[in-house]
Design an enzyme around this catalytic site. Structure first.
Site, PDB file in Angstrom:
ATOM      1  N   HIS A  11      -2.213   8.085   6.273  1.00 14.28           N
ATOM      2  CA  HIS A  11      -2.538   6.841   5.579  1.00 14.28           C
ATOM      3  C   HIS A  11      -3.968   6.440   5.938  1.00 14.28           C
ATOM      4  O   HIS A  11      -4.735   6.041   5.063  1.00 14.28           O
ATOM      5  CB  HIS A  11      -1.542   5.747   5.971  1.00 14.28           C
TER       6      HIS A  11
ATOM      7  N   HIS B  71      -9.534   2.778  -0.444  1.00 13.74           N
ATOM      8  CA  HIS B  71      -8.092   2.530  -0.438  1.00 13.74           C
ATOM      9  C   HIS B  71      -7.666   1.994  -1.798  1.00 13.74           C
ATOM     10  O   HIS B  71      -8.054   0.894  -2.187  1.00 13.74           O
ATOM     11  CB  HIS B  71      -7.782   1.519   0.662  1.00 13.74           C
TER      12      HIS B  71
ATOM     13  N   GLU C 276      -0.873   4.635  13.628  1.00 12.11           N
ATOM     14  CA  GLU C 276      -0.501   5.887  12.973  1.00 12.11           C
ATOM     15  C   GLU C 276      -0.733   7.079  13.895  1.00 12.11           C
ATOM     16  O   GLU C 276       0.075   8.022  13.922  1.00 12.11           O
ATOM     17  CB  GLU C 276      -1.269   6.077  11.665  1.00 12.11           C
TER      18      GLU C 276
ATOM     19  N   PHE D  82       1.468  -3.407   3.879  1.00 11.90           N
ATOM     20  CA  PHE D  82       1.716  -4.740   4.407  1.00 11.90           C
ATOM     21  C   PHE D  82       3.210  -5.039   4.307  1.00 11.90           C
ATOM     22  O   PHE D  82       3.900  -4.567   3.404  1.00 11.90           O
ATOM     23  CB  PHE D  82       0.944  -5.785   3.600  1.00 11.90           C
TER      24      PHE D  82
ATOM     25  N   LYS E 295      -9.195   8.654   2.551  1.00 14.59           N
ATOM     26  CA  LYS E 295      -9.721   7.323   2.230  1.00 14.59           C
ATOM     27  C   LYS E 295     -11.166   7.150   2.674  1.00 14.59           C
ATOM     28  O   LYS E 295     -11.858   6.245   2.208  1.00 14.59           O
ATOM     29  CB  LYS E 295      -8.841   6.237   2.851  1.00 14.59           C
TER      30      LYS E 295
ATOM     31  N   CYS F  60       0.803  -1.223   0.000  1.00 12.34           N
ATOM     32  CA  CYS F  60       0.000   0.000   0.000  1.00 12.34           C
ATOM     33  C   CYS F  60       0.838   1.277   0.000  1.00 12.34           C
ATOM     34  O   CYS F  60       0.294   2.376  -0.102  1.00 12.34           O
ATOM     35  CB  CYS F  60      -0.938  -0.007   1.200  1.00 12.34           C
TER      36      CYS F  60
END
Length: 406
Positions: free
Chosen positions: A297, A332, A308, A391, A327, A157
């Protein structure tokens, strides 16, 4: 240090197919998630997503070329074409291509396997080049005759942000004078969606799609898959000035590192992500107080958003600038996320207007960070930090600085 400016933007996304349309859509703060009948028909556990806004490939490609392009490459190449056009062309000499993708031709491979297994179709002669993860980068280079490095990055990502950051480094080091850089993915396919559902990454609010993506909210339960691409044209500042190019701003800082902790889960305390943010700011020559806002993110997964928030709290010493996650609107885009969010972050910084985080109604993360919600928030024109985490623990942070005339 060599300055690297942004002279062109191109997008194909759920929120629109021009940078200005995307910005207007995220300012409205309404989720674009919807039920997808094809996924429901395939009995996929999660059948909601944020599909691409209406887009006509015929406007970009002739029939012969179109037959050799899968959907992912169509979206990515069209966004790159728009970016180059927005930059008013780009000299081919000394130009590189830097592309990020998390899934590449995954959905196309899925369709080929299903069709071949059921005996519905033969494998097409263009199957191999279609399935290459590097296909989009190569096609951009071929279309324009760009003979610099033509590289494809997969950091899950974080891929789109990684591609932009590595293009920045290449220009600074003198490897190239300009670059087309960005990311893409189109993973709204039955197998991809079921795989993400199985790992527990997707929201299960199929009964209320528009409420499913809710970054940092206490009731978040996973992300909503989106699809799309975004590309930026980057140039060494003196070269852009010499050709009279319009400048949106600069990519002024970049850093990347790895949690080295777990194949899908972030490090809970966010300490390594915080290091990445600090390194990006150092690379830009900025202090934490110089940052006008953060485009997080912010995926809407329980673990990412808590980690985060902890990272931002640590990086900014408990006094974060305003934080948003777009998002909540777009879903996403996986490999396309960091690139699309770089575009949004830059326009937000230029306009001095921060988009709200859709569906955020409250949660413990608000005790750590200042989350923009409800309506757009005016802000001073200032540098913006854009975070992307993937990931495998891949972290990539970009600092974007609007041009002085913004």
């Amino acid at each position: 240090m060599t300055r690297v400016v942004i002279t062109g933007l191109g997008v194909k996304s759920p929120a629109g197919n021009t940078a200005q349309d995307v910005f207007a859509t995220v300012l409205a703060g309404k989720s674009l998630a919807t039920a997808i009948p094809e996924l429901a028909d395939a009995r996929v556990p999660v059948s909601i997503g944020c599909p691409l806004a209406p887009f006509e490939p015929d406007d970009y490609f002739g029939g012969r070329e179109l037959r050799t392009l899968d959907r992912t490459s169509q979206i990515g190449l069209a966004a790159a074409i728009d970016a180059v056009a927005d930059a008013d062309g780009l000299p081919a000499e000394g130009c590189g291509v830097y592309v990020g993708t998390g899934g590449g031709g995954f959905a196309t491979l899925e369709n080929l396997i299903v069709g071949h297994t059921l005996g519905r179709e033969k494998v097409p002669v263009h199957a191999v080049p279609t399935l290459m993860s590097s296909s989009t980068a190569s096609r951009i280079a071929i279309r324009y005759g760009f003979r610099g490095p033509c590289l494809t990055f997969n950091t899950a990502c974080a891929s789109g942000a990684t591609a932009i950051g590595e293009a920045l480094r290449a220009i600074r080091s003198g490897v190239v004078g300009s670059a087309v850089a960005g990311g893409l993915d189109a993973l709204l396919s039955p197998l991809a969606m079921e795989a993400f559902a199985r790992v527990g990454a997707l929201s299960e609010r199929t009964h209320a799609p528009s409420e499913a993506s809710r970054p940092f909210d206490a009731d978040r339960d996973g992300f909503v898959m989106g699809e799309g691409a975004a590309f930026l044209v980057l140039e060494r500042a003196d070269l852009a000035e010499a050709r009279g190019a319009r400048v949106y701003g600069e990519v002024s800082g970049y850093a990347a590192n790895c949690d080295a902790n777990h194949i899908v889960a972030p490090l809970r305390d966010g300490s390594v992500a915080a290091e990445c943010m600090r390194a990006a700011l150092l690379d830009a020559g900025l202090d934490t107080g110089d940052v006008g806002h953060v485009n997080a993110h912010g995926t809407s997964t329980p673990h990412n958003d808590s980690a985060e928030a902890a990272a931002l709290h640590a990086c900014f010493g408990g006094r974060t600038p305003p934080v948003t996650s777009t998002k909540g609107v777009t879903g996403h885009l996986v490999g396309g996320a960091g690139a699309l969010e770089a575009v949004i972050a830059l326009l937000s910084a230029r306009e001095g207007l921060i988009p709200p985080t859709a569906n955020f109604a409250g949660g413990p993360e608000a005790d750590l960070i200042d989350i923009v919600c409800g309506e757009p928030r005016p802000a001073a024109v200032a540098p913006v930090l854009s975070n992307s985490f993937g990931f495998g623990g891949s972290n990539a942070c970009l600092v974007l600085t609007p041009s002085p005339e913004s």
